[in-house]
Design an enzyme around this catalytic site. Structure first.
Site, PDB file in Angstrom:
ATOM      1  CB  THR A  35      -0.794   0.082   1.054  1.00 53.05           C
ATOM      2  OG1 THR A  35      -0.052  -0.181   2.429  1.00 53.05           O
ATOM      3  CG2 THR A  35      -1.997  -0.969   1.022  1.00 53.05           C
ATOM      4  CB  ILE A 220      -4.333   5.639  -1.428  1.00 55.95           C
ATOM      5  CG1 ILE A 220      -5.490   5.816  -1.232  1.00 55.95           C
ATOM      6  CG2 ILE A 220      -3.475   5.788  -2.859  1.00 55.95           C
ATOM      7  CD1 ILE A 220      -5.772   7.554  -1.588  1.00 55.95           C
ATOM      8  CG  ASP A 221      -0.750   4.025   2.982  1.00 56.20           C
ATOM      9  OD1 ASP A 221      -0.701   2.633   2.592  1.00 56.20           O
ATOM     10  OD2 ASP A 221       0.495   4.263   3.195  1.00 56.20           O
ATOM     11  CE  LYS A 222      -7.936   4.739   9.988  1.00 57.22           C
ATOM     12  NZ  LYS A 222      -7.813   4.043  11.184  1.00 57.22           N
ATOM     13  CB  THR A 224      -2.779   8.439   1.532  1.00 56.22           C
ATOM     14  OG1 THR A 224      -1.441   8.324   2.320  1.00 56.22           O
ATOM     15  CG2 THR A 224      -2.458   9.350   0.298  1.00 56.22           C
TER      16      THR A 224
END
Length: 405
Positions: A35, A220-222, A224
């Site tokens: 991720t 995408i990351d939590k 971001t």
């Protein structure tokens, strides 16, 4: 649809001038798992055993939210509903110009909601018949042959629909682009079975339930924010994944970092392999034995003497690539608690600026631009979305009183 977002249809080889660099550098050179902004691989699409929840493979969903569901009351549980399987019953009569083609080829031309591989499986198991009889995929059709597809599309996983608002910035019959807010996990996993983007998609687009990961192409990351690409049909999802693999999709990010302009300009191309940390398994690190990772700093805009706004493109896409690379060169993203640490605080800060940095609750990283070739029309599409309000406020505080000479 978000009125602040911008969508542009481009002719082939035409670029969009948004006032920011839009050099078309893509992210994927192969299918991979992780991720930062990642392509979902074949296992993600076809396996129901959720390898994505395995700590050795995925870091996005390992931790609970601060107020996770451990002690939630019934009133805190989001509204859930169950999507029913789709029953498919379709018929096509072969016309003269289709005569002599393989049955799987004709089926892929007329039953366009499904991939050729999917149709070949239905030919093999008898779900797709010719004149009431099972045939092999290599069978050559004749005029007036009747193809009959009868099957049931089951949900790909146990993910449930939830009535959660989503910010749609682009949509047509084949493609969705979502502006993901900070704090939303992309798909269910360990510690995050509900409240994810996939749960929201299944509610607002129930026809997505037969698509792997509800049509997600990457994630995408939590913490971001920014743009995510989603296929609304199986052929569209697979075509977009192939574009990511072939570098026909590009994504750009903006982030606020602790570092001066002159120093950052010396790192316009960061080429450092990334692998999983040997001791801290939820972290990534630069290591000789890691996988190739290349990050490009397209523009470096000073906010003051020690902080800058970056416009970034990825040449590869590794787990946490932007965050790891910027930390590696000692200029971490503001708010990054995993890779930033005390290096986020530089000299010369006012008390207001120091508080703004200390209280910024997530990595100041936003996926603001997304470009792709439309899977059915062939048009070049670019979607952009503004920096979110929390980052705008941070930028304003850090640049307050700063005059660029």
């Amino acid at each position: 649809m978000n009125n602040d977002a911008m969508t542009t249809k481009l002719s082939p080889n035409q670029s969009l001038d948004t006032g920011l660099s839009t050099q078309k550098l893509s992210t994927q050179d192969e299918y991979y798992l992780g991720t930062e902004d990642e392509l979902l691989n074949d296992d993600d699409l076809y396996d129901d055993h959720d390898d994505l929840n395995n700590e050795s493979l995925d870091t996005e969903n390992l931790s609970f939210d601060d107020d996770g569901f451990d002690d939630a009351q019934d009133d805190d549980i989001p509204e859930l509903s169950i999507a029913l399987p789709d029953v498919i019953d379709m018929t096509h009569t072969v016309v003269d110009n289709e005569s002599g083609l393989r049955i799987d080829k004709v089926a892929s031309l007329v039953f366009t909601d499904f991939s050729r591989a999917q149709l070949q499986g239905w030919i093999a198991d008898g779900s797709l018949l010719c004149n009431g009889s099972a045939q092999k995929s290599k069978y050559r059709v004749k005029p007036a042959d009747v193809l009959h597809l009868s099957t049931t599309l089951q949900q790909h996983s146990q993910d449930l629909p939830e009535n959660i608002d989503i910010d749609v910035v682009y949509e047509d019959d084949a493609v969705l682009v979502i502006n993901k807010p900070v704090g939303m996990v992309v798909h269910p996993g360990a510690g995050n079975q509900t409240g994810t983007l996939v749960n929201a998609l299944l509610y607002h687009y129930p026809q997505q339930h037969h698509l792997p990961r509800a049509g997600l192409v990457h994630r995408i990351d939590k913490d971001t924010s920014g743009l995510l690409l989603i296929g609304k049909t199986k052929p569209a999802q697979m075509a977009l994944m192939e574009q990511l693999k072939d570098k026909a999709v590009y994504r750009h990010y903006q982030c606020v970092v602790a570092g001066d302009q002159a120093s950052l300009m010396r790192h316009r191309r960061i080429d450092a392999p990334i692998g999983r940390h040997r001791n801290q398994r939820t972290k990534m690190t630069v290591m000789t034995a890691g996988r190739e990772a290349v990050t490009h700093l397209l523009t470096v805009t000073p906010l003051n003497d020690n902080y800058c706004l970056l416009d970034i493109a990825l040449e590869t896409g590794r787990t946490h690539q932007i965050r790891v690379h910027l930390s590696h060169i000692t200029y971490p993203i503001v708010g990054d608690r995993v890779y930033g640490g005390r290096r986020q605080l530089r000299a010369g800060l006012t008390e207001q600026q120091r508080q703004a940095i200390g209280q910024f609750s997530r990595q100041a990283l936003h996926a603001y631009a997304l470009g792709f070739v439309h899977p059915t029309t062939g048009e070049d599409i670019e979607v952009t979305t503004p920096i979110p309000e929390d980052m705008q406020k941070l930028i304003a505080v850090l640049s307050d009183g700063y005059d660029v000479e």
